[in-house]
Write an enzyme that holds these catalytic residues in place. Structure first.
Site, PDB file in Angstrom:
ATOM      1  N   SER A  22      33.157  43.536  16.081  1.00 54.33           N
ATOM      2  CA  SER A  22      33.020  43.658  17.536  1.00 54.33           C
ATOM      3  C   SER A  22      31.567  43.627  17.982  1.00 54.33           C
ATOM      4  O   SER A  22      31.272  43.805  19.166  1.00 54.33           O
ATOM      5  CB  SER A  22      33.689  44.948  18.017  1.00 54.33           C
ATOM      6  N   THR A 154      47.977  40.406  64.375  1.00 58.30           N
ATOM      7  CA  THR A 154      48.998  40.795  63.398  1.00 58.30           C
ATOM      8  C   THR A 154      49.752  39.502  63.103  1.00 58.30           C
ATOM      9  O   THR A 154      49.869  38.645  63.994  1.00 58.30           O
ATOM     10  CB  THR A 154      49.978  41.869  63.933  1.00 58.30           C
ATOM     11  N   SER A 276      29.061  19.554  50.329  1.00 62.02           N
ATOM     12  CA  SER A 276      30.016  18.719  49.608  1.00 62.02           C
ATOM     13  C   SER A 276      29.281  17.528  49.025  1.00 62.02           C
ATOM     14  O   SER A 276      28.296  17.055  49.597  1.00 62.02           O
ATOM     15  CB  SER A 276      31.097  18.249  50.584  1.00 62.02           C
ATOM     16  N   LYS A 282      29.871  18.994  55.559  1.00 64.38           N
ATOM     17  CA  LYS A 282      30.479  20.237  55.075  1.00 64.38           C
ATOM     18  C   LYS A 282      29.486  21.365  54.817  1.00 64.38           C
ATOM     19  O   LYS A 282      28.376  21.152  54.355  1.00 64.38           O
ATOM     20  CB  LYS A 282      31.239  19.973  53.767  1.00 64.38           C
ATOM     21  N   TYR A 316      43.691  57.058  16.708  1.00 70.09           N
ATOM     22  CA  TYR A 316      43.006  55.774  16.873  1.00 70.09           C
ATOM     23  C   TYR A 316      43.759  54.643  16.192  1.00 70.09           C
ATOM     24  O   TYR A 316      44.302  54.785  15.100  1.00 70.09           O
ATOM     25  CB  TYR A 316      41.570  55.854  16.300  1.00 70.09           C
ATOM     26  N   GLN A 321      39.913  48.626  20.065  1.00 69.78           N
ATOM     27  CA  GLN A 321      38.653  47.875  20.142  1.00 69.78           C
ATOM     28  C   GLN A 321      38.714  46.843  21.287  1.00 69.78           C
ATOM     29  O   GLN A 321      37.693  46.423  21.807  1.00 69.78           O
ATOM     30  CB  GLN A 321      38.400  47.174  18.808  1.00 69.78           C
ATOM     31  N   LYS A 324      37.058  46.993  25.119  1.00 66.19           N
ATOM     32  CA  LYS A 324      35.686  46.732  25.562  1.00 66.19           C
ATOM     33  C   LYS A 324      35.520  45.464  26.374  1.00 66.19           C
ATOM     34  O   LYS A 324      34.970  45.490  27.483  1.00 66.19           O
ATOM     35  CB  LYS A 324      34.745  46.740  24.361  1.00 66.19           C
TER      36      LYS A 324
HETATM   37  N1  ARG Z   1      34.545  48.986  16.743  1.00 69.96           N
HETATM   38  C1  ARG Z   1      35.540  50.004  16.807  1.00 69.96           C
HETATM   39  C2  ARG Z   1      36.129  50.071  18.203  1.00 69.96           C
HETATM   40  O1  ARG Z   1      35.536  49.534  19.074  1.00 69.96           O
HETATM   41  C3  ARG Z   1      34.939  51.317  16.495  1.00 69.96           C
HETATM   42  C4  ARG Z   1      35.900  52.322  15.962  1.00 69.96           C
HETATM   43  C5  ARG Z   1      36.349  51.912  14.610  1.00 69.96           C
HETATM   44  N2  ARG Z   1      37.151  52.895  13.976  1.00 69.96           N
HETATM   45  C6  ARG Z   1      37.936  52.619  12.937  1.00 69.96           C
HETATM   46  N3  ARG Z   1      38.626  53.571  12.480  1.00 69.96           N
HETATM   47  N4  ARG Z   1      38.016  51.407  12.425  1.00 69.96           N
HETATM   48  O2  ARG Z   1      37.175  50.619  18.444  1.00 69.96           O
END
Ligand code: ARG
Length: 462
Positions: A22, A154, A276, A282, A316, A321, A324
């Site tokens: 990432s 309206t 244009s 335009k 998690y 990921q 983001k």
């Molecule tokens: N790059 C990961 C994310 O954005 C960071 C967390 C990674 N954690 C893991 N257990 N692989 O989520």
């Protein structure tokens, strides 16, 4: 070599590295990542979890890495996966084994949750400032146009006369609500997850409160599973941003219509218009059209976040990921749109004459004509019917209500007298609409005063 390679006997394939890395997008979190790590290392030293000298060395090296990144002296590696491991690898490269102590009592799971919260806090405040600037521009337009009469619509059909100031303030109150929503979202974002570790907290005596207050958070998350897997604050932010985009796109749509030859209510500045390649005459309102178009991206980002989180088991999961790119896109889009819209709006020239002429057509005073009859004693429903038939008569004769002479009026109802003409003049229609929040110049000026007070209260938090 990967920081987690101990358990593996084979290297990952490049295909795998490219797929799950990432760093290409989370690199923008470097400042938050390093600031968070410095606070964590300091706390480890204070608590005696690692030697104080090691904590100091880690903090100094991290500060150096931050400086080097800012100076463009660092290139990140895809193999190191993400911003967290890139920074940690750099640290270990620079100070060896001492650097290996940093990740004590911490996981990337709480680390990434921290970084994204720190990023969002900053972005929410910067979006709030952009909204405040937009509100100021709108309030100036309203103040200067409290008496500029225009038709209100309206169903996009002329309805009743209003003022441009009144119209502008409608948008101002939408954007003030957006600021209020951002403040609310900020409150829930401003909580520190560090110390949740991977999912189950840790055996080390961390001082979570110290880290939280050192990083400017209001408090700490109250459950370690939730701490690492909560992304509600991103959903909230993306939905605040979606509301902002809805408001912007509605304003944009009106400006697109108003800048058409048919309306002619506004002329956008050359600096924010385009031409244009084929039609020499335009002048196109591209800024407004693009903002209208970009609203879809932000709604899409919100959908992506909701769908990404839906059905994820605790705690998690790597799916997360994916938060983001969506939130970064939503932030960048909304900031870009707010910035250019404020500049474009501030440069707009409104055509008061066209607006006034537009208000005189289309029977915008028909409700006031019915109200006139009510004041002469007729029930409203009956007055509505009589004025309706007068409107039809006028359409057939190509004139407006005020063109009918007293004799013709009396054929419709004996209640009409000379004072009818004054009662349905544009000025009367506007000036007598004194309901708080209504279009009369005094009401508009009072709204502007009130909105200015609301704005300063909203931006003085948190
Ligand atoms: N790059 C990961 C994310 O954005 C960071 C967390 C990674 N954690 C893991 N257990 N692989 O989520």
């Amino acid at each position: 070599m990967k920081l987690w390679s101990g358990r593996f006997s084979k290297d990952t394939r490049k295909l795998m590295d490219d797929f799950h890395s990432s760093i290409s997008f989370d690199c923008i979190l470097y400042k938050h990542d390093i600031t968070g790590s410095i606070a964590h290392a300091e706390m480890l030293g204070r608590q005696g979890i690692i030697p104080k000298e090691d904590a100091d060395a880690v903090c100094a090296a991290l500060a150096g890495i931050l400086q080097d990144i800012q100076d463009g002296k660092v290139s990140f590696s895809t193999e190191a996966e993400d911003i967290h491991m890139n920074v940690e690898s750099l640290l270990i490269e620079r100070i060896g084994d001492t650097g290996k102590r940093l990740h004590t009592g911490r996981s990337r799971n709480d680390q990434v949750a921290l970084d994204i919260r720190m990023y969002m806090k900053e972005q929410l405040l910067s979006i709030r400032s952009l909204l405040a600037e937009l509100c100021s521009v709108i309030m100036d337009i309203a103040q200067n146009n409290a008496e500029t009469v225009m038709p209100g619509y309206t169903h996009l059909q002329k309805a009743q006369p209003i003022t441009l100031g009144h119209h502008a303030m409608a948008y101002c109150f939408m954007f003030l609500r957006d600021i209020d929503r951002i403040n609310d979202c900020y409150k829930r974002t401003n909580i520190c997850p560090l110390g949740s570790c991977a999912l189950a907290g840790t055996t080390y005596p961390l001082d979570r409160e110290y880290v939280a207050s050192r990083l400017g958070f209001d408090g700490i998350t109250l459950n370690s599973l939730d701490g690492v897997s909560d992304r509600d604050f991103l959903i909230e932010a993306a939905s605040c941003f979606s509301a902002i985009m809805v408001h912007l796109s509605r304003y944009c749509e009106e400006l697109v219509l108003w800048s058409s030859n048919e309306f002619g209510f506004v002329e956008m500045d050359d600096r924010f218009s385009t031409g244009s390649s084929i039609m020499p005459q335009k002048k196109n309102p591209d800024v407004c059209e693009l903002i209208r178009g970009k609203s879809g991206r932000v709604f899409g980002d919100l959908q992506a976040l909701l769908t990404m989180l839906k059905g994820l088991p605790l705690a998690y999961n790597k799916d997360m990921q994916e938060d983001k790119e969506s939130i970064f896109d939503a932030v960048n889009t909304v900031k870009g749109c707010l910035e250019i819209f404020t500049a474009t709006l501030a440069s707009c020239k409104f055509n008061a004459r066209k607006m006034r002429d537009g208000s005189l057509l289309g029977f915008t005073n028909a409700t006031d004509a019915a109200d006139y009859m009510v004041k002469k004693g007729l029930p409203f429903r009956e007055a509505h019917r009589v004025i309706g038939s007068m409107v039809l008569y006028c359409i057939e004769h190509g004139c407006s209500l005020s063109d009918l002479d007293l004799n013709t009026l009396k054929e419709f109802s004996p209640c009409f007298e000379e004072d009818f003409y004054q009662a349905i003049s544009l000025e009367t229609c506007i000036n007598s609409r004194i309901t708080p929040g209504g279009p009369a110049p005094d009401s508009v000026l009072a709204s502007v005063q009130q909105a200015r007070r609301m704005l300063s209260a909203l931006i003085s938090k948190p």
